[in-house]
Enzyme design. Structure first.
Site, short mmCIF file in Angstrom:
data_model
loop_
_atom_site.label_atom_id
_atom_site.label_comp_id
_atom_site.label_asym_id
_atom_site.label_seq_id
_atom_site.Cartn_x
_atom_site.Cartn_y
_atom_site.Cartn_z
N VAL A 264 -4.01 -12.15 -1.80
CA VAL A 264 -4.13 -12.92 -2.67
C VAL A 264 -2.87 -13.49 -3.27
O VAL A 264 -1.74 -12.80 -3.23
CB VAL A 264 -4.62 -12.09 -4.02
N SER B 159 -7.51 -5.07 3.50
CA SER B 159 -7.74 -5.17 4.74
C SER B 159 -8.17 -6.31 5.27
O SER B 159 -8.34 -6.68 6.54
CB SER B 159 -8.77 -4.02 4.93
N ASP C 172 -16.93 -0.07 -3.36
CA ASP C 172 -15.52 -0.16 -2.94
C ASP C 172 -14.59 -0.07 -4.28
O ASP C 172 -13.64 -0.83 -4.60
CB ASP C 172 -15.21 -1.40 -1.93
#
Length: 470
Positions: free
Chosen positions: A162, A158, A255
Site C-alpha cells: 500500500v 503477502s 485474517d
C-alpha cells in the site's frame, strides 16, 4: 537432554504444521508452493533449526541460568531463519509467518517479536514493478494519475503493498497494488460491513484505490495510551465484533492479525472505532456448523461437560474432545471443567498451556485432520484474537467469553423462532432469551465485584437460577 531439545523443536514444528494445515485444507496455497526450490528451502530451514537445538543445548545443564540464556539465543536464531524462509518463499509462507507472529499467548517471545514484522513489513515490490502494474492496469503513468505518490509503501503484505498518494483533485488515497507475480485470488469482493470507500473509476483487478484511514495497530498499547484509548474497551469491542460475525451472521473475517486491524478515535465524535483491513479471506459458516458451535460455546461457558462432549463430537473432534475444548478456549482442562467464564487466566495456567501445546503435538495434528474445513479458519481466527488480547494485557479478563455467550444466546433464540409459527412459542422463546441475557449481565456484575459478600451472593444466585440445559 535430547528429549528436552526435541520438545523445544516441537514448538516450531507444531506452529508450522498447524498453520500450514489451515491454509492447505482450505486451498489457499499458492500453486507454486510445492515447487522444488520452495520445498528445498523449507526442508533445509527445518533441518538447520532442528540441528541447532539438538547440538547447542546438549552439553548445558537443564534448568541452569546458562541453559535459559542459550535457549533464548537458539529461539532467536531459529525465528530469524523462519522469517528469512517466509521472505524468500513469499506468498503463503508469509501468511503462515504472520499467523505465528500473532501467537503471543502460545509461542516464545523470541519467535513472536521476530515474526511480527511480517504483519506490515513483508518483502516489497520495487517501485519499477509498481509502476509497471499501474501502467498495465490503468493505462497511465503514475505522474499522470497522482499529484504525489510516496515511493516508500506504508505496508507490504503477502499479496500486495500500500502506498499513500494524492489525486489531482486533492483527495488523499491509499493505493493498494498487487505484487506482479500474484495470481488473482477471487473474482469478487464480499463485504461484511462498511469498509474504506473505494474509488472504482481508478481501480482494476490489481490496483485498488481507497479512502485513506489513519489509526494505530490493535496491539500497539503505546498508541492507545497516547490517544487515551482504553485497551480493555478495544478488547471487548473486538470480542463482540467477532462474536457477531461467527455466531449471529456466520460470515467471518479470518485474517485479524494486528496489521489488518486498526483502532482510532473518530475525528468528528471522539468515539473509539475498530477498522478492519484486507477483506480477502472470509469464511461462510453453514447454519448447522454455526448452531453446533453456538451450543458448544454455551456448554463451555456453563461447564456443562456432557454437552461439551456432545457438540465437540458433532464438530468432528471424536474422543479428542477435551483437547478440542482446550484449543478453542486457550484454557487448561481444569479451567474448562470449572467454567471458563468463572475464573480469569492466571500466569501459571499460561505456563501450563505452553508446556502442553508442545507435548500434545501428535494429537493436535490428528484433531486438525478430523474437524470440518470451516473450523480450521475459525481456529486460526481464535489464535489471532487471543494473541491480540495477550498483547493488550487483556487476556486475564473473562469479558470476551460473556460477549460470546450473549451472541450464542441471541443466535439460538433466533433459530428457534424461525422454526415455529406459534405466537405463544415465540413469546416463550423471547422470555427465555431475556432471562438468559439477564443472567449473563448478573454474571458480569459478579466478576466485577468478586471477592466481596455481594459477589458471593450473586454467584450463589446464578447457580440457583441457572436453567437445566435443553
Amino acid at each position: 537432554m535430547a528429549r528436552r531439545a526435541l520438545k523445544i523443536i516441537s514448538w516450531t514444528s507444531m506452529a508450522l504444521a498447524s498453520s500450514g494445515f489451515y491454509l492447505y485444507s482450505n486451498k489457499y496455497l499458492d500453486p507454486n508452493d510445492f515447487g522444488a526450490i520452495r520445498i528445498g528451502r523449507a526442508v533445509a530451514t527445518t533441518a538447520v533449526i532442528s540441528y541447532d537445538y539438538l547440538t547447542s543445548l546438549r552439553s548445558v545443564p537443564y534448568g541452569s541460568e546458562e541453559y535459559a540464556q542459550l535457549k533464548s539465543k537458539v529461539h532467536r536464531r531459529s525465528a530469524e531463519r523462519l522469517r528469512e524462509l517466509c521472505c524468500a518463499n513469499r506468498g503463503t509462507f508469509i501468511k503462515v509467518g504472520q499467523h505465528l507472529g500473532a501467537l503471543d499467548y502460545l509461542l516464545p517471545e523470541e519467535y513472536t517479536s521476530t515474526l511480527k514484522v511480517l504483519h506490515s513489513q513483508a518483502p516489497q515490490s520495487s517501485m519499477q514493478e509498481i509502476q509497471q502494474v499501474i501502467r498495465e492496469d490503468l493505462g497511465k503513468e503514475i505522474q499522470d494519475l497522482f499529484q504525489s505518490f510516496e515511493d516508500t509503501p506504508l505496508g507490504a503484505a503477502s499479496l500486495a503493498q500500500v502506498h499513500k498518494a494524492v489525486l489531482y483533485d486533492g483527495r488523499t488515497v491509499a493505493v493498494k497494488v498487487q505484487h506482479p507475480k500474484v495470481q488473482a485470488q477471487s473474482s469478487k469482493d464480499i463485504l461484511l460491513m462498511e469498509v474504506p470507500r473505494i474509488y472504482w473509476e481508478l481501480s482494476t483487478r490489481r490496483v485498488l484505490l481507497m479512502e485513506f484511514v489513519e489509526g494505530g495497530q490493535v496491539n500497539d498499547k503505546a498508541y492507545m495510551e497516547k490517544n487515551q484509548i482504553d485497551v480493555n474497551e478495544i478488547s471487548q469491542q473486538l470480542g463482540r465484533m467477532y462474536s457477531e460475525m461467527i455466531f449471529v451472521n456466520g460470515f467471518v473475517h479470518c485474517d485479524p492479525h494486528p496489521g489488518n486491524v486498526l483502532v482510532r478515535k473518530c475525528p468528528g465524535t471522539g468515539k473509539v472505532e475498530i477498522i478492519l483491513l484486507d477483506h480477502g479471506l472470509y469464511q461462510i459458516l453453514t447454519d448447522k456448523f454455526r448452531l453446533d458451535y453456538c451450543h458448544l460455546w454455551q456448554a463451555l461457558i456453563k461447564a456443562d461437560m456432557k454437552r461439551v462432549k456432545k457438540y465437540s463430537q458433532r464438530l468432528g473432534a471424536g474422543d479428542l474432545y477435551p483437547l478440542f475444548a482446550c484449543m478453542l478456549t486457550a484454557r487448561s482442562w481444569d479451567s474448562v471443567n470449572k467454567g471458563i467464564g468463572r475464573a480469569p487466566v492466571t500466569a501459571n495456567e499460561d505456563v501450563e498451556i505452553r508446556n502442553n501445546a508442545a507435548t500434545y503435538l501428535p494429537q493436535i495434528s490428528q484433531l486438525l485432520s478430523k474437524v470440518p474445513r470451516q473450523m480450521l479458519l475459525i481456529l486460526k481466527t481464535n489464535d489471532l484474537l487471543r494473541g491480540i488480547e495477550t498483547a493488550l494485557s487483556a487476556r486475564a479478563s473473562a469479558s470476551s467469553f460473556l460477549s460470546m455467550s450473549r451472541c450464542c444466546t441471541r443466535a439460538l433464540a433466533a433459530h428457534k423462532k424461525k422454526k415455529t409459527c406459534s405466537l405463544l412459542r415465540r413469546t416463550q422463546i423471547s422470555l427465555e432469551e431475556s432471562l438468559s441475557l439477564w443472567q449473563i449481565n448478573l454474571h458480569e456484575l459478579f466478576l466485577r465485584v468478586r471477592g466481596s459478600w455481594l459477589g458471593n451472593w450473586i454467584f450463589a444466585l446464578l447457580y440457583w437460577l441457572s436453567p437445566t440445559p435443553h
